[in-house]
Design an enzyme around this catalytic site. Structure first.
Site, PDB file in Angstrom:
ATOM      1  N   SER A 164     -26.599  -4.047 -16.231  1.00  0.00           N
ATOM      2  CA  SER A 164     -25.043  -4.500 -16.274  1.00  0.00           C
ATOM      3  C   SER A 164     -24.192  -4.000 -15.529  1.00  0.00           C
ATOM      4  O   SER A 164     -23.076  -4.577 -15.253  1.00  0.00           O
ATOM      5  CB  SER A 164     -24.859  -4.556 -17.678  1.00  0.00           C
TER       6      SER A 164
ATOM      7  N   GLY B 151     -31.250  -1.792 -17.816  1.00  0.00           N
ATOM      8  CA  GLY B 151     -29.850  -1.297 -17.890  1.00  0.00           C
ATOM      9  C   GLY B 151     -29.150  -1.874 -16.411  1.00  0.00           C
ATOM     10  O   GLY B 151     -28.597  -1.314 -15.674  1.00  0.00           O
TER      11      GLY B 151
ATOM     12  N   TYR C 202     -27.647  15.975 -23.132  1.00  0.00           N
ATOM     13  CA  TYR C 202     -28.029  14.869 -22.158  1.00  0.00           C
ATOM     14  C   TYR C 202     -29.213  15.036 -21.181  1.00  0.00           C
ATOM     15  O   TYR C 202     -30.238  14.845 -20.945  1.00  0.00           O
ATOM     16  CB  TYR C 202     -26.865  14.622 -21.263  1.00  0.00           C
TER      17      TYR C 202
ATOM     18  N   LEU D 211     -38.861  -5.404 -12.845  1.00  0.00           N
ATOM     19  CA  LEU D 211     -38.217  -5.653 -14.018  1.00  0.00           C
ATOM     20  C   LEU D 211     -37.097  -4.171 -14.131  1.00  0.00           C
ATOM     21  O   LEU D 211     -37.719  -3.098 -14.200  1.00  0.00           O
ATOM     22  CB  LEU D 211     -39.069  -5.488 -15.295  1.00  0.00           C
TER      23      LEU D 211
ATOM     24  N   SER E  82     -31.837  12.210 -13.479  1.00  0.00           N
ATOM     25  CA  SER E  82     -30.486  12.627 -13.282  1.00  0.00           C
ATOM     26  C   SER E  82     -30.641  14.042 -12.530  1.00  0.00           C
ATOM     27  O   SER E  82     -31.756  14.715 -12.663  1.00  0.00           O
ATOM     28  CB  SER E  82     -29.607  13.146 -14.299  1.00  0.00           C
TER      29      SER E  82
END
Length: 267
Positions: free
Chosen positions: A30, A28, A160, A25, A147
């Site tokens: 898309s 995000g 972020y 699974l 990241s």
């Protein structure tokens, strides 16, 4: 991270699980890393549950092994619905995220909270939702995509970076406690990709987050962003996620992309 202890798992049940087709699974899915990761796992023979806020089945191959489901990782009801619809899974890839680039002074706290809701609390909520089935089966893997800002500080990305560093600590600690149940937890750290849309789903423009006082400081930084020496490709991240999901050792960190690998080696 604790190394898996095979003595905890009966040999017969392990063999049975290894023979069946596995299911991942991915949040995000898309676009970007999530979409490429979904394609990669499908190409390797896995069942793929690709989730996104607004389902778009046309972006993925037509296949009985791919399901596209709606998911908002910031909504508890949406998480519960997707877990029920998905059924048993073997791997969770927490990829959904939003970003913000700009001076922290000019970043509204409402947006900082929005970033944390997706990048930090969304990851935690999704992970918490799948732990029971993994723990009961004594198998499964959670892969958290963060990241390279967690490997080396980047200017104009304070909020972020904080949201991603929180997941680094979360993942390392969780790997220990779930290792007792033979559940693996991994980190994939993508490098810089110029195509990353930091404004996606944020409704905040970068230019609004650079006050005049920061203009001279920000100009060379954005120029460097525009022409980086090394860049990360979507395929780099998909391969790193695949390696992390299938890794049976105690390795926690999986830098993705040449720039992230270089940063990890220098750390």
């Amino acid at each position: 991270m604790m190394v898996q202890n095979a003595s905890f798992i009966p040999v017969a049940s392990t063999a049975t699980r290894d023979m069946k087709m596995k299911t991942v699974l991915i949040t995000g899915s898309s676009s970007g890393y999530g979409l490429e990761t979904a394609r990669h796992f499908h190409s390797r023979g896995w069942n793929v549950i690709a989730t996104m806020r607004t389902p778009r089945e046309e972006i993925l191959p037509r296949s009985e092994r791919i399901r596209v489901l709606p998911l908002d990782v910031t909504d508890a009801a949406s998480i519960a619905a997707v877990i029920e619809a998905a059924g048993p899974i073997d791997a969770l890839v927490n990829n959904a995220g939003i970003g913000v680039v700009g001076a922290f002074e000019a970043t509204p706290m409402s947006h900082v909270r929005k970033v944390f809701e997706t990048n930090t609390f969304g990851v935690m909520a999704m992970t918490q939702a799948v732990i029971p089935q993994f723990r009961e089966r004594r198998s499964g893997v959670v892969v958290n995509v963060t990241s390279s800002v967690t490997l080396a500080s980047m200017p104009l990305a304070a909020a972020y970076t904080a949201s991603k560093l929180a997941i680094t600590g979360f993942t390392g600690s969780l790997a220990h406690e779930l290792g007792a149940f033979d559940v693996r937890v991994k980190l994939v750290e993508p490098g810089y990709a110029p195509t990353t849309r930091f404004s996606q789903n944020t409704q905040v423009r970068v230019e609004d987050l650079i006050p005049q006082a920061y203009a001279a400081y920000a100009q060379p930084i954005f120029a460097e962003f525009a022409s980086p020496a090394l860049v990360t490709k979507e395929t780099d991240v998909a391969e790193a996620v695949w390696e992390a999901a299938n890794d049976m050792t105690g390795q926690l960190h999986f830098p993705a992309g040449p720039d992230a690998v270089a940063l990890a080696r220098a750390a």
